[in-house]
Write a protein that holds these residues in place. Sequence first.
Motif, PDB file in Angstrom:
ATOM      1  N   ARG A 290       1.548  -2.262  10.316  1.00  0.00           N
ATOM      2  CA  ARG A 290       2.306  -2.509   9.084  1.00  0.00           C
ATOM      3  C   ARG A 290       1.594  -1.988   7.853  1.00  0.00           C
ATOM      4  NH1 ARG A 290       3.160  -7.635   7.510  1.00  0.00           N
ATOM      5  NH2 ARG A 290       4.845  -6.875   6.221  1.00  0.00           N
ATOM      6  N   TRP A 291       0.270  -1.967   7.870  1.00  0.00           N
ATOM      7  CA  TRP A 291      -0.482  -1.549   6.691  1.00  0.00           C
ATOM      8  C   TRP A 291      -0.676  -0.036   6.632  1.00  0.00           C
ATOM      9  CZ3 TRP A 291      -1.826  -4.167   2.411  1.00  0.00           C
ATOM     10  CH2 TRP A 291      -2.781  -3.602   1.563  1.00  0.00           C
ATOM     11  N   PHE A 292      -1.148   0.550   7.735  1.00  0.00           N
ATOM     12  CA  PHE A 292      -1.532   1.957   7.712  1.00  0.00           C
ATOM     13  C   PHE A 292      -0.441   2.932   8.169  1.00  0.00           C
ATOM     14  CE2 PHE A 292      -5.831  -0.020   8.145  1.00  0.00           C
ATOM     15  CZ  PHE A 292      -6.366   0.469   6.958  1.00  0.00           C
ATOM     16  N   PHE A 293       0.302   2.589   9.200  1.00  0.00           N
ATOM     17  CA  PHE A 293       1.226   3.552   9.789  1.00  0.00           C
ATOM     18  C   PHE A 293       2.230   4.134   8.788  1.00  0.00           C
ATOM     19  CE2 PHE A 293       0.989   2.241  14.581  1.00  0.00           C
ATOM     20  CZ  PHE A 293      -0.375   2.501  14.552  1.00  0.00           C
ATOM     21  N   PRO A 294       2.810   3.330   7.886  1.00  0.00           N
ATOM     22  CA  PRO A 294       3.790   3.909   6.959  1.00  0.00           C
ATOM     23  C   PRO A 294       3.171   4.825   5.899  1.00  0.00           C
ATOM     24  CG  PRO A 294       4.050   1.514   7.155  1.00  0.00           C
ATOM     25  CD  PRO A 294       2.720   1.868   7.741  1.00  0.00           C
ATOM     26  N   VAL A 295       1.827   4.824   5.794  1.00  0.00           N
ATOM     27  CA  VAL A 295       1.167   5.516   4.687  1.00  0.00           C
ATOM     28  C   VAL A 295       0.485   6.809   5.120  1.00  0.00           C
ATOM     29  CG1 VAL A 295      -0.560   5.274   2.857  1.00  0.00           C
ATOM     30  CG2 VAL A 295       0.749   3.277   3.604  1.00  0.00           C
TER      31      VAL A 295
ATOM     32  N   VAL B  58       0.810  -1.208   0.000  1.00  0.00           N
ATOM     33  CA  VAL B  58       0.000   0.000   0.000  1.00  0.00           C
ATOM     34  C   VAL B  58       0.848   1.264   0.000  1.00  0.00           C
ATOM     35  CG1 VAL B  58      -0.240  -0.026   2.513  1.00  0.00           C
ATOM     36  CG2 VAL B  58      -1.918   1.200   1.142  1.00  0.00           C
ATOM     37  N   LYS B  59       1.980   1.256   0.701  1.00  0.00           N
ATOM     38  CA  LYS B  59       2.825   2.455   0.745  1.00  0.00           C
ATOM     39  C   LYS B  59       3.329   2.822  -0.644  1.00  0.00           C
ATOM     40  CE  LYS B  59       6.904   4.418   3.002  1.00  0.00           C
ATOM     41  NZ  LYS B  59       8.013   4.174   3.974  1.00  0.00           N
ATOM     42  N   LYS B  60       3.811   1.839  -1.375  1.00  0.00           N
ATOM     43  CA  LYS B  60       4.311   2.113  -2.721  1.00  0.00           C
ATOM     44  C   LYS B  60       3.177   2.466  -3.673  1.00  0.00           C
ATOM     45  CE  LYS B  60       8.822   0.015  -2.799  1.00  0.00           C
ATOM     46  NZ  LYS B  60       9.819  -0.694  -3.627  1.00  0.00           N
ATOM     47  N   ALA B  61       2.027   1.853  -3.466  1.00  0.00           N
ATOM     48  CA  ALA B  61       0.873   2.175  -4.312  1.00  0.00           C
ATOM     49  C   ALA B  61       0.472   3.634  -4.150  1.00  0.00           C
ATOM     50  CB  ALA B  61      -0.294   1.254  -3.972  1.00  0.00           C
ATOM     51  N   MET B  62       0.376   4.089  -2.916  1.00  0.00           N
ATOM     52  CA  MET B  62      -0.016   5.479  -2.678  1.00  0.00           C
ATOM     53  C   MET B  62       1.061   6.445  -3.164  1.00  0.00           C
ATOM     54  SD  MET B  62      -3.067   5.424  -1.595  1.00  0.00           S
ATOM     55  CE  MET B  62      -3.257   7.133  -1.066  1.00  0.00           C
ATOM     56  N   ALA B  63       2.327   6.088  -2.997  1.00  0.00           N
ATOM     57  CA  ALA B  63       3.405   6.940  -3.502  1.00  0.00           C
ATOM     58  C   ALA B  63       3.340   7.040  -5.022  1.00  0.00           C
ATOM     59  CB  ALA B  63       4.758   6.388  -3.061  1.00  0.00           C
ATOM     60  N   TYR B  64       3.016   5.924  -5.652  1.00  0.00           N
ATOM     61  CA  TYR B  64       2.908   5.902  -7.118  1.00  0.00           C
ATOM     62  C   TYR B  64       1.764   6.790  -7.594  1.00  0.00           C
ATOM     63  CZ  TYR B  64       2.153   3.875 -11.791  1.00  0.00           C
ATOM     64  OH  TYR B  64       1.977   3.686 -13.133  1.00  0.00           O
ATOM     65  N   LEU B  65       0.629   6.713  -6.912  1.00  0.00           N
ATOM     66  CA  LEU B  65      -0.540   7.478  -7.335  1.00  0.00           C
ATOM     67  C   LEU B  65      -0.426   8.966  -7.035  1.00  0.00           C
ATOM     68  CD1 LEU B  65      -3.381   5.030  -6.219  1.00  0.00           C
ATOM     69  CD2 LEU B  65      -2.620   5.490  -8.560  1.00  0.00           C
ATOM     70  N   THR B  66       0.287   9.304  -5.982  1.00  0.00           N
ATOM     71  CA  THR B  66       0.348  10.706  -5.553  1.00  0.00           C
ATOM     72  C   THR B  66       1.647  11.397  -5.959  1.00  0.00           C
ATOM     73  OG1 THR B  66       1.223  10.087  -3.372  1.00  0.00           O
ATOM     74  CG2 THR B  66      -1.167  10.241  -3.603  1.00  0.00           C
TER      75      THR B  66
END
Length: 404
Positions: free
Chosen positions: A338-343, A113-121
């Motif tokens: 692990r899922w939300f905190f880094p994002v 999810v972290k890389k996905a959000m970085a990619y989209l934003t």
Amino acid sequence: MEFLQTLESPEVWEAYYAYCAGREHITKRELSQLRRQIDAKAYQKPLTQWLSQGTFPCAERRIINKMGSEKKRVVYTFADDCNLLLKMIAYHLHRYDDLFAPNLFSFRVNSGVKKAMAYLTRRRDVSERLAYKLDIHDYFNSVDVSQMVPMVRKVLAAEPLLCGLIEAILENPYVIDEGNLREDRKGIMAGIPLSSFLANLYLSDMDRHMYDAGVLYARYSDDIIVFADTQEELAKQKAYIEETLAARGLTVNPKKVFASGAHEAWTFLGVTYCDGVIDVSEASVRKLKGKMRRKARKLYRWKCRNNAGDERAIRAYIRHYNAKFYDNKNENELTWARWFFPVITTADSLSVLDRYMVENIRFIATGKHTKANYRLRYETIKSYGFRSLVHEYYRDRGAEPTVG
């Protein structure tokens, strides 16, 4: 020598064990179990059975609660020895990650999810764009095996033994259901170790088409989001996606479709983005609140039936959510940390959940939601093991929450 043939060598399994030992989500209990299985060569029977006889056992069909709710979902599993072998194969299949487009983020090494959000934003104008998000209904179990098998053959052309094994598993029409052998349309079987790779592969042509066309798009398994500058362009991309899914025998879940305009919030993978701010989505918060409420009521009833003390019931509640948030022992589930905190970039939703959890802890003590509940002091709740999401979030970032 093909990969499957190398699995008769203990050195290959020791390398796999070393890989698992370096993965932070693998618990000590799981690692100990893996050690015992490797030492006992638990993989040997199904491996030999396939290499010498060309047969592989059937999967077992199970119905489980969906995400802790009252809804049910169908999953599949194999016996422990078969499952160990399939986990090793899934590990091996990561070498094919480079076949997938950069806009696919599910079940890939160093992705998520972290890389996905970085990619989209990553584009500054993302807030100006229109978005369309959809979810594929029962994706894994709906995959058309007659379309899946040729894809597997193409990708694994250089590994006929492995290709044959995966093909045999997919084309086996039988499952074990409540101890009985019966036919079942099972797709790529949600729950088995191979299903993640197959889910990536089945729609990889669509991912590649979007990437090559320069469309801002991302997929994580059955979750898809696409962006456009105009309504006309968005309608075009939406039509392409839906036509592709229909051609693959897949349907869209109408309850999980949304569109957003410029400077409006959009949600993907449980997080919401709006003008640079990323938070846990309202849907994720709502789901978790429902689970918290149901769990508190269940423990209150248990406490009353068994004449148990408040502290014992409250500690059980806190242990349950500490595992969910921070220390989940189930390797198939990611913790919130692990899922939300880094994002996320704000603790607003975490603060809401902290307050709600404390309310439910106090409910366990009294069976009511009244001002009298505050007799159970926050300091006492902390002494029972309560860990604030907000505090853990800032600690994870090496900071302290801002007061005021």
